[in-house]
Design a protein around this motif. Structure first.
Motif, PDB file in Angstrom:
ATOM      1  N   LYS A 125       0.829  -1.208   0.000  1.00 51.89           N
ATOM      2  CA  LYS A 125       0.000   0.000   0.000  1.00 51.89           C
ATOM      3  C   LYS A 125       0.864   1.260   0.000  1.00 51.89           C
ATOM      4  O   LYS A 125       0.571   2.223  -0.710  1.00 51.89           O
ATOM      5  CB  LYS A 125      -0.938   0.001   1.197  1.00 51.89           C
ATOM      6  CG  LYS A 125      -2.051  -1.011   1.059  1.00 51.89           C
ATOM      7  CD  LYS A 125      -3.020  -0.937   2.198  1.00 51.89           C
ATOM      8  CE  LYS A 125      -4.131  -1.953   1.983  1.00 51.89           C
ATOM      9  NZ  LYS A 125      -5.187  -1.836   2.968  1.00 51.89           N
ATOM     10  N   ILE A 126       1.949   1.251   0.766  1.00 51.51           N
ATOM     11  CA  ILE A 126       2.840   2.411   0.799  1.00 51.51           C
ATOM     12  C   ILE A 126       3.532   2.587  -0.545  1.00 51.51           C
ATOM     13  O   ILE A 126       3.681   3.708  -1.041  1.00 51.51           O
ATOM     14  CB  ILE A 126       3.849   2.286   1.961  1.00 51.51           C
ATOM     15  CG1 ILE A 126       3.124   2.538   3.276  1.00 51.51           C
ATOM     16  CG2 ILE A 126       5.008   3.259   1.790  1.00 51.51           C
ATOM     17  CD1 ILE A 126       3.979   2.437   4.502  1.00 51.51           C
ATOM     18  N   GLN A 127       3.938   1.481  -1.170  1.00 52.45           N
ATOM     19  CA  GLN A 127       4.561   1.579  -2.492  1.00 52.45           C
ATOM     20  C   GLN A 127       3.569   2.100  -3.530  1.00 52.45           C
ATOM     21  O   GLN A 127       3.948   2.848  -4.432  1.00 52.45           O
ATOM     22  CB  GLN A 127       5.130   0.229  -2.915  1.00 52.45           C
ATOM     23  CG  GLN A 127       6.392  -0.142  -2.189  1.00 52.45           C
ATOM     24  CD  GLN A 127       6.890  -1.525  -2.549  1.00 52.45           C
ATOM     25  OE1 GLN A 127       6.151  -2.350  -3.084  1.00 52.45           O
ATOM     26  NE2 GLN A 127       8.147  -1.783  -2.238  1.00 52.45           N
ATOM     27  N   CYS A 128       2.320   1.721  -3.419  1.00 56.57           N
ATOM     28  CA  CYS A 128       1.284   2.215  -4.330  1.00 56.57           C
ATOM     29  C   CYS A 128       1.127   3.730  -4.177  1.00 56.57           C
ATOM     30  O   CYS A 128       1.024   4.459  -5.168  1.00 56.57           O
ATOM     31  CB  CYS A 128      -0.028   1.498  -4.046  1.00 56.57           C
ATOM     32  SG  CYS A 128      -1.374   1.938  -5.137  1.00 56.57           S
ATOM     33  N   ILE A 129       1.138   4.214  -2.950  1.00 59.54           N
ATOM     34  CA  ILE A 129       1.039   5.648  -2.693  1.00 59.54           C
ATOM     35  C   ILE A 129       2.262   6.370  -3.242  1.00 59.54           C
ATOM     36  O   ILE A 129       2.154   7.409  -3.896  1.00 59.54           O
ATOM     37  CB  ILE A 129       0.874   5.917  -1.184  1.00 59.54           C
ATOM     38  CG1 ILE A 129      -0.497   5.435  -0.715  1.00 59.54           C
ATOM     39  CG2 ILE A 129       1.069   7.391  -0.861  1.00 59.54           C
ATOM     40  CD1 ILE A 129      -0.677   5.436   0.786  1.00 59.54           C
ATOM     41  N   ARG A 130       3.445   5.830  -2.988  1.00 57.90           N
ATOM     42  CA  ARG A 130       4.676   6.466  -3.477  1.00 57.90           C
ATOM     43  C   ARG A 130       4.737   6.487  -5.004  1.00 57.90           C
ATOM     44  O   ARG A 130       5.225   7.439  -5.592  1.00 57.90           O
ATOM     45  CB  ARG A 130       5.889   5.752  -2.908  1.00 57.90           C
ATOM     46  CG  ARG A 130       6.130   6.116  -1.464  1.00 57.90           C
ATOM     47  CD  ARG A 130       7.461   5.615  -0.995  1.00 57.90           C
ATOM     48  NE  ARG A 130       7.714   6.083   0.350  1.00 57.90           N
ATOM     49  CZ  ARG A 130       8.275   5.361   1.297  1.00 57.90           C
ATOM     50  NH1 ARG A 130       8.687   4.138   1.022  1.00 57.90           N
ATOM     51  NH2 ARG A 130       8.467   5.863   2.497  1.00 57.90           N
ATOM     52  N   THR A 131       4.241   5.432  -5.633  1.00 55.25           N
ATOM     53  CA  THR A 131       4.220   5.396  -7.100  1.00 55.25           C
ATOM     54  C   THR A 131       3.275   6.469  -7.643  1.00 55.25           C
ATOM     55  O   THR A 131       3.596   7.138  -8.624  1.00 55.25           O
ATOM     56  CB  THR A 131       3.776   4.012  -7.587  1.00 55.25           C
ATOM     57  OG1 THR A 131       4.674   3.027  -7.067  1.00 55.25           O
ATOM     58  CG2 THR A 131       3.765   3.935  -9.099  1.00 55.25           C
ATOM     59  N   ALA A 132       2.128   6.625  -7.007  1.00 56.54           N
ATOM     60  CA  ALA A 132       1.165   7.630  -7.452  1.00 56.54           C
ATOM     61  C   ALA A 132       1.706   9.048  -7.256  1.00 56.54           C
ATOM     62  O   ALA A 132       1.357   9.957  -8.003  1.00 56.54           O
ATOM     63  CB  ALA A 132      -0.150   7.468  -6.703  1.00 56.54           C
ATOM     64  N   LEU A 133       2.572   9.229  -6.265  1.00 57.22           N
ATOM     65  CA  LEU A 133       3.111  10.555  -5.969  1.00 57.22           C
ATOM     66  C   LEU A 133       4.556  10.713  -6.431  1.00 57.22           C
ATOM     67  O   LEU A 133       5.280  11.562  -5.922  1.00 57.22           O
ATOM     68  CB  LEU A 133       3.016  10.825  -4.464  1.00 57.22           C
ATOM     69  CG  LEU A 133       1.600  10.969  -3.915  1.00 57.22           C
ATOM     70  CD1 LEU A 133       1.606  10.916  -2.405  1.00 57.22           C
ATOM     71  CD2 LEU A 133       0.972  12.242  -4.419  1.00 57.22           C
ATOM     72  N   ALA A 134       4.973   9.927  -7.393  1.00 52.68           N
ATOM     73  CA  ALA A 134       6.361   9.988  -7.878  1.00 52.68           C
ATOM     74  C   ALA A 134       6.646  11.373  -8.459  1.00 52.68           C
ATOM     75  O   ALA A 134       5.831  11.945  -9.167  1.00 52.68           O
ATOM     76  CB  ALA A 134       6.588   8.920  -8.936  1.00 52.68           C
ATOM     77  N   GLY A 135       7.818  11.892  -8.133  1.00 51.08           N
ATOM     78  CA  GLY A 135       8.215  13.209  -8.626  1.00 51.08           C
ATOM     79  C   GLY A 135       7.715  14.348  -7.763  1.00 51.08           C
ATOM     80  O   GLY A 135       7.989  15.505  -8.044  1.00 51.08           O
ATOM     81  N   ARG A 136       6.983  14.049  -6.715  1.00 54.18           N
ATOM     82  CA  ARG A 136       6.462  15.071  -5.802  1.00 54.18           C
ATOM     83  C   ARG A 136       7.255  15.040  -4.502  1.00 54.18           C
ATOM     84  O   ARG A 136       7.821  14.025  -4.125  1.00 54.18           O
ATOM     85  CB  ARG A 136       4.989  14.811  -5.475  1.00 54.18           C
ATOM     86  CG  ARG A 136       4.105  14.788  -6.683  1.00 54.18           C
ATOM     87  CD  ARG A 136       3.572  16.151  -6.928  1.00 54.18           C
ATOM     88  NE  ARG A 136       2.698  16.129  -8.104  1.00 54.18           N
ATOM     89  CZ  ARG A 136       2.566  17.150  -8.890  1.00 54.18           C
ATOM     90  NH1 ARG A 136       3.231  18.253  -8.670  1.00 54.18           N
ATOM     91  NH2 ARG A 136       1.769  17.087  -9.929  1.00 54.18           N
ATOM     92  N   ASN A 137       7.242  16.143  -3.798  1.00 52.28           N
ATOM     93  CA  ASN A 137       7.924  16.222  -2.511  1.00 52.28           C
ATOM     94  C   ASN A 137       6.908  15.987  -1.390  1.00 52.28           C
ATOM     95  O   ASN A 137       6.751  16.811  -0.498  1.00 52.28           O
ATOM     96  CB  ASN A 137       8.612  17.582  -2.356  1.00 52.28           C
ATOM     97  CG  ASN A 137       9.593  17.600  -1.222  1.00 52.28           C
ATOM     98  OD1 ASN A 137       9.981  16.558  -0.724  1.00 52.28           O
ATOM     99  ND2 ASN A 137       9.991  18.788  -0.807  1.00 52.28           N
ATOM    100  N   THR A 138       6.214  14.858  -1.460  1.00 50.11           N
ATOM    101  CA  THR A 138       5.169  14.512  -0.499  1.00 50.11           C
ATOM    102  C   THR A 138       5.722  13.546   0.532  1.00 50.11           C
ATOM    103  O   THR A 138       6.362  12.555   0.195  1.00 50.11           O
ATOM    104  CB  THR A 138       3.970  13.861  -1.219  1.00 50.11           C
ATOM    105  OG1 THR A 138       3.482  14.772  -2.204  1.00 50.11           O
ATOM    106  CG2 THR A 138       2.867  13.529  -0.260  1.00 50.11           C
TER     107      THR A 138
END
Length: 128
Positions: free
Chosen positions: A69-82
């Motif tokens: 689930k965390i990897q899914c979130i990180r993939t969706a927010l790739a390139g962002r400083n979130t």
């Protein structure tokens, strides 16, 4: 401003950085939709609430589920400083994390598996 979103939410794609600003002529200070985008669409912090007790029998499977689930979130927010934070919902109240050896070991294991800082892991006990 808080919003509940699914883990597979489609966030706006990050635009790639410019290679050169040689022929760039700005047309203003901010783009027209910049405020709306950064206030309502792109999060600065994404928090995942996950139900996981320290003494769960299927610990490794639950850690893998949390990791996916965390990897899914990180993939969706790739390139962002979130920033990504994890809140563990636990039904059994325990003592302080430093006093319980098993909880400390499993917290460290969970943080290393999910590539999270220990500052981004929070424990929230609840009583049914």
């Amino acid at each position: 401003n808080f919003q509940v979103r699914p883990t597979d939410y489609d966030y706006p794609a990050a635009s790639p950085p410019r290679q050169s600003y040689e022929f760039f002529h700005p047309r203003g200070i901010l783009k027209a939709q910049w405020m709306k985008k950064h206030l309502h669409k792109v999060p600065s912090v994404c928090v995942l609430f996950f139900d996981l007790d320290w003494d769960t029998e299927a610990w490794s499977e639950r850690v893998q589920e949390c990791l996916s689930k965390i990897q899914c979130i990180r993939t969706a927010l790739a390139g962002r400083n979130t920033r990504v934070a994890l809140v563990l919902l636990q039904s059994k109240t325990r003592t302080i994390l430093g006093d319980d050896l098993q909880a400390s070991e499993r917290a460290a294991q969970l943080c290393s598996a999910c590539e999270l800082s220990s500052k981004h892991l929070f424990i929230l006990p609840y009583i049914e």
